[in-house]
Structures are given as structure tokens and as C-alpha cells.
Scaffold this active site. Structure first.
Site, PDB file in Angstrom:
ATOM      1  CG  HIS A  11      -2.367   0.945   1.239  1.00  0.00           C
ATOM      2  ND1 HIS A  11      -1.580   2.194   1.840  1.00  0.00           N
ATOM      3  CD2 HIS A  11      -3.211   0.526   1.259  1.00  0.00           C
ATOM      4  CE1 HIS A  11      -3.230   2.925   1.739  1.00  0.00           C
ATOM      5  NE2 HIS A  11      -3.512   1.862   1.295  1.00  0.00           N
ATOM      6  CG  ASP A  44       0.649  -2.665   6.123  1.00  0.00           C
ATOM      7  OD1 ASP A  44      -0.530  -3.036   6.578  1.00  0.00           O
ATOM      8  OD2 ASP A  44       0.227  -2.354   5.028  1.00  0.00           O
ATOM      9  CD  GLN A  48      -7.002  -4.311   4.028  1.00  0.00           C
ATOM     10  OE1 GLN A  48      -8.600  -5.117   4.000  1.00  0.00           O
ATOM     11  NE2 GLN A  48      -7.336  -2.902   3.545  1.00  0.00           N
ATOM     12  CE  LYS A  96      -7.472   0.080   6.336  1.00  0.00           C
ATOM     13  NZ  LYS A  96      -7.971   0.320   4.764  1.00  0.00           N
ATOM     14  CB  CYS A 147      -3.987   3.673  -1.110  1.00  0.00           C
ATOM     15  SG  CYS A 147      -4.777   4.685  -0.886  1.00  0.00           S
TER      16      CYS A 147
HETATM   17  C1  LIG Z   1      -2.463  -3.022   3.893  1.00  0.00           C
HETATM   18  C2  LIG Z   1      -2.815  -1.679   3.716  1.00  0.00           C
HETATM   19  N1  LIG Z   1      -1.511  -0.713   4.452  1.00  0.00           N
HETATM   20  C3  LIG Z   1      -2.525   0.340   5.047  1.00  0.00           C
HETATM   21  C4  LIG Z   1      -3.434   1.117   5.104  1.00  0.00           C
HETATM   22  C5  LIG Z   1      -3.761   2.459   5.410  1.00  0.00           C
HETATM   23  O1  LIG Z   1      -4.056   2.697   6.706  1.00  0.00           O
HETATM   24  P1  LIG Z   1      -4.809   3.413   7.325  1.00  0.00           P
HETATM   25  O2  LIG Z   1      -5.491   4.647   6.851  1.00  0.00           O
HETATM   26  O3  LIG Z   1      -6.101   2.879   8.644  1.00  0.00           O
HETATM   27  O4  LIG Z   1      -4.203   4.891   7.831  1.00  0.00           O
HETATM   28  C6  LIG Z   1      -4.491   0.132   4.225  1.00  0.00           C
HETATM   29  C7  LIG Z   1      -5.895   0.786   3.911  1.00  0.00           C
HETATM   30  O5  LIG Z   1      -6.439   0.436   3.210  1.00  0.00           O
HETATM   31  C8  LIG Z   1      -4.311  -0.788   3.895  1.00  0.00           C
HETATM   32  O6  LIG Z   1      -4.576  -1.390   2.894  1.00  0.00           O
END
Ligand SMILES: Cc1ncc(COP(=O)(O)O)c(C=O)c1O
Length: 423
Positions: free
Chosen positions: A138, A216, A219, A242, A380
Site C-alpha cells: 500500500h 503492515d 488488512q 478496519k 493506493c
Molecule cells: C494494506 C494496507 N496498509 C495500510 C493501509 C492504510 O491504513 P490507514 O489509512 O488506516 O492508515 C491500508 C488501508 O487501506 C491498507 O489496506
């Protein structure tokens, strides 16, 4: 496809045993019609819906306990501080951290990764040092490292993804995960592909080479059991919104000895031990990383979200994800001219696809008119889109309150879209 042990136990075999209809009654937002149709909410990878218990926890906090934390000695401040710190302890238990001091509250996964890039990266990385990412990251696990690269001249390296099936190319891992890598930062579950990476195996491989690891878990945290000791990572980032919790709350888990060596992320109230006009000293970990008034009410309601998920059972949620995405994948194969992304089997709770001759945004706009909430775009993941040779995909992402009947309706709507566009 090779899964790690914790992934195998997470995706428990067999039919999930959840009473989805009963669970749905906990979510007020799902009880509505959108454009005259029953809402089908398939945008859970972007943000999940919130159960009544979480909404009530927020209301309770603002009606009864609202005060600033760690500052007052009056009753309300004591209550707010106790509830805020209780969430820290609950989070430590939720991910099996060794110590509650390893839990830092942030605004989300994005801020947690930025914190590591800034506080750990500037302290421990030097010009020319290599950071290994994967091609499925992401933006929030790419851009902070690019900013650091501009500032101090680190080098970014990417572990390849194997085309549309969307697996990491682990056959060539030895070429990428080498002794000159200083940090391996990767996603547990891809938000576009639905790939579940064998995270514990990868962290173990990195650890053997003395490489620091960051996971990370945006998800995965709300979708399966997560145990940082079993995974063996140094850092892990997640987002409350999430996983049935409020927006504006995230968690950085960091191994205590690393957090203790890191510099503060931001300066201000609460993160200090003492302040002079020209010099200050820092509060102890984790408060050193939480400058200013935190997001108190939302952090407290996040506690209720974790309780709620555990009451349902994260192993059951994982099984439900697996079943529903397998079912959706099968049903999507009925459509002519569909291009599906991500692994055929063992995928997380989402499907990502393109319909021939229909733009992803048109699919989403049309589906919205039928009450189906999807997401179309680059999610993203712009570099991944480039790698796949597309600009966007349509994504349907599920949670434990979604049903096969909703998937059937979604496929029906896609068929209607194809015939509308003559595709
Ligand atoms: C795999 C992954 N990493 C990071 C993020 C970023 O999360 P946040 O916007 O809650 O900081 C997302 C958000 O969709 C994501 O899907």
C-alpha cells in the site's frame, strides 16, 4: 501456495459456524436501503462498519467520562485515563505483545509506519542502506520510505509479485532477502490482491539474517488471530477502523528494546519527562511517542471493538472470509471477459477484477445505484497497478456480516452491468 502455521490455524477448515443474521442485527448501518435497495456493503477493506456496542461506548465516554488523560487528578480524568490505558492492555493481549509498553497509539497504520520510518529509520539507517519492500505494498508502506530515501539516501528494493495471481515470488527470495538489507517491511494481506503472505516464515528468514521486520497488518488484524510473538516481527501496524473500531486510531507494536532506543516522533505535551527553555528529556515508552492530547474517546471505544471481535471469534472470521471469497471467486468465473486478480485459493476476504470494456468506476457507479457499495480505482497501490498493466480494478471486500446471498445479488448486478454496457 505455502502458508505459515499461524495462517493455517487462522483459516480453520470447514464451514464457519457464525450466525450471520444475528450478527447483522448488531450493525445499525446495515439495516438501511440505498437508492431503494437493501444496502450490500462490500467496501470493508477501506473501512468496516461499527457494531452498536462500539457506538454506545463512544456515546458513554462523551456522556459520562470525557476529560483529558494523564493530567488531572479529578474523577473524570482518572476514569478517562484508566479506560485509555485499559485499551492499551487490551491491545497487548489482542496481539499477544510481551508488554503493554510495546503498544503505541497512533492515528492509524499510516501514522504507525511513518513513526517507524522517522524515529527508527533516521536513527538506525544510513545512506546506502537497503530497505526491502514488496511490489504489493500500500502507498502507506512505500511513501514514508521514499521520503526517508530523499532525506538520508537509503535505497529501496522490491520483492516481486508473480503477475495476476498476485503471490510473492518466494522461489527467488534468497536473491532479495540478503544480509545487506537492513529492514524488511511488508504487508500481511494485500488490500488489492487478497494475497495472504506467509508472514511468520518471512520474518523468521529475515531474523536469521539480522534484518529488522515491520508488518503492515491493516488488512489482517481484524480478520484473523494475530500473535506478534509467533510472527516474530519487530514492528507491526494496524488500524482500528478496519476492525469494527472508530476511525482515527491505530496501533504501532514495537519490540520494547527497539522503542526504547528510538527518538521521539513528535514533540509536545505528555511525551516529556521535563522541559527547560533549551532542552527537554523524554517520558518513558510508550508515552514518548504520544505527543499531545490523544484520540481518547476513539481509543476507548476501540477496546469494545476488540472485545466484540473476540466474542465472535477471529478464527471464525477468518474461516468466513475464506469461504465467502472462494464462493465469490467461483461465481465471478461465470462472467465472460472477466479478469480476476489475486490467488485462486486461500485468499483473504476480497475479490478484485476487471470487466472487459467497462471501466472500474462505471462498475462502481452502476452498482451503487443497486445499493451495492464497491470500490474502483488503484486502491493506493499505483505501483502494483503499473506492474499488472492496469490503471484500476474493481474490488469487493467482505467481512463477517456479509453473506452468500449478497454475493449472489452482486453477481446479478455485474451481469446487468455487462448487458447495459454491451460488454
Ligand atoms: C494494506 C494496507 N496498509 C495500510 C493501509 C492504510 O491504513 P490507514 O489509512 O488506516 O492508515 C491500508 C488501508 O487501506 C491498507 O489496506
Amino acid at each position: 501456495m505455502c502458508y505459515s502455521k499461524e495462517d493455517m490455524s487462522a483459516v480453520a477448515a470447514g464451514k464457519s459456524t457464525m450466525d450471520v443474521e444475528k450478527i447483522r442485527a448488531d450493525f445499525p448501518i446495515l439495516q438501511q436501503k440505498v437508492h431503494g435497495h437493501d444496502l450490500i456493503y462490500f467496501d470493508n477493506a477501506a473501512t468496516s462498519q461499527k457494531p452498536r456496542a462500539v457506538i454506545d461506548a463512544l456515546v458513554h465516554y462523551y456522556e459520562k467520562d470525557n476529560a483529558n488523560v494523564h493530567r488531572g487528578i479529578h474523577e473524570l480524568s482518572n476514569r478517562a485515563s484508566a479506560a485509555y490505558e485499559a485499551t492499551r492492555a487490551r491491545t497487548a493481549k489482542f496481539i499477544n505483545a510481551r508488554s503493554v509498553d510495546e503498544i503505541v497509539f497512533t492515528r492509524g497504520t499510516t501514522e504507525a509506519i511513518n513513526l517507524v520510518a522517522s524515529s527508527w529509520g533516521r536513527r538506525f539507517l544510513n545512506a546506502g542502506d537497503k530497505v526491502l519492500l514488496t511490489e504489493m505494498e500500500h502507498h502507506s508502506n512505500i511513501v514514508p520510505w521514499q521520503i526517508l530515501a530523499e532525506k538520508i539516501g537509503i535505497q529501496l528494493v522490491y520483492l516481486p509479485v508473480t503477475g495476476d495471481r498476485g503471490l510473492l515470488d518466494l522461489t527467488r527470495l534468497d536473491e532479495w532477502l540478503t544480509r545487506d538489507i537492513k529492514l524488511f517491511a511488508l504487508t500481511h494481506i494485500s488490500n488489492t490482491l487478497g494475497t495472504v503472505n506467509p508472514i511468520a516464515d518471512l520474518c523468521a528468514r529475515a531474523r536469521r539474517l539480522g534484518i529488522t521486520t515491520l508488518v503492515d497488518a491493516a488488512q489482517s488484524a481484524g480478520h484473523r488471530p494475530l500473535d506478534v510473538q509467533e510472527i516474530g516481527c519487530d514492528f507491526l501496524a494496524l488500524s482500528s477502523h478496519k476492525m469494527c473500531g472508530p476511525t482515527g486510531v491505530g496501533v504501532l507494536y514495537g519490540r520494547l528494546e527497539l522503542l526504547e532506543k528510538m527518538d521521539p516522533y513528535q514533540g509536545g505535551g505528555d511525551m516529556i519527562s521535563s522541559v527547560d527553555y533549551f532542552r527537554s528529556t523524554w517520558n518513558k515508552v510508550p508515552h514518548k511517542f504520544e505527543a499531545g492530547t490523544p484520540n481518547i474517546g476513539d481509543v476507548i471505544a476501540f477496546h469494545t471493538a476488540m472485545d466484540y471481535l473476540d466474542q465472535i471469534g477471529r478464527d471464525k472470521i477468518a474461516a468466513h472470509d475464506l469461504e465467502l471469497s472462494a464462493y465469490a471467486y467461483e461465481r465471478l468465473l461465470e462472467l465472460k471477459g472477466i479478469r480476476l486478480f489475486g490467488p485462486e485459493k486461500g485468499r483473504a476476504g476480497l475479490v478484485s477484477f476487471l470487466l472487459k470494456d467497462v471501466h472500474a468506476h462505471d462498475v462502481v457507479t452502476f452498482a451503487d445505484q443497486r445499493g451495492v457499495a464497491l470500490r474502483g480505482g488503484h486502491h493506493c497501490n499505483q505501483p502494483l497497478m503499473k506492474k499488472l498493466g492496469v490503471e484500476s480494478t474493481t474490488r469487493a471486500s467482505f467481512y463477517f456480516y456479509n453473506t452468500e446471498a449478497e454475493v449472489d445479488r452482486f453477481v446479478e448486478v455485474l451481469k446487468e452491468i455487462q448487458s447495459f454496457f454491451g460488454a
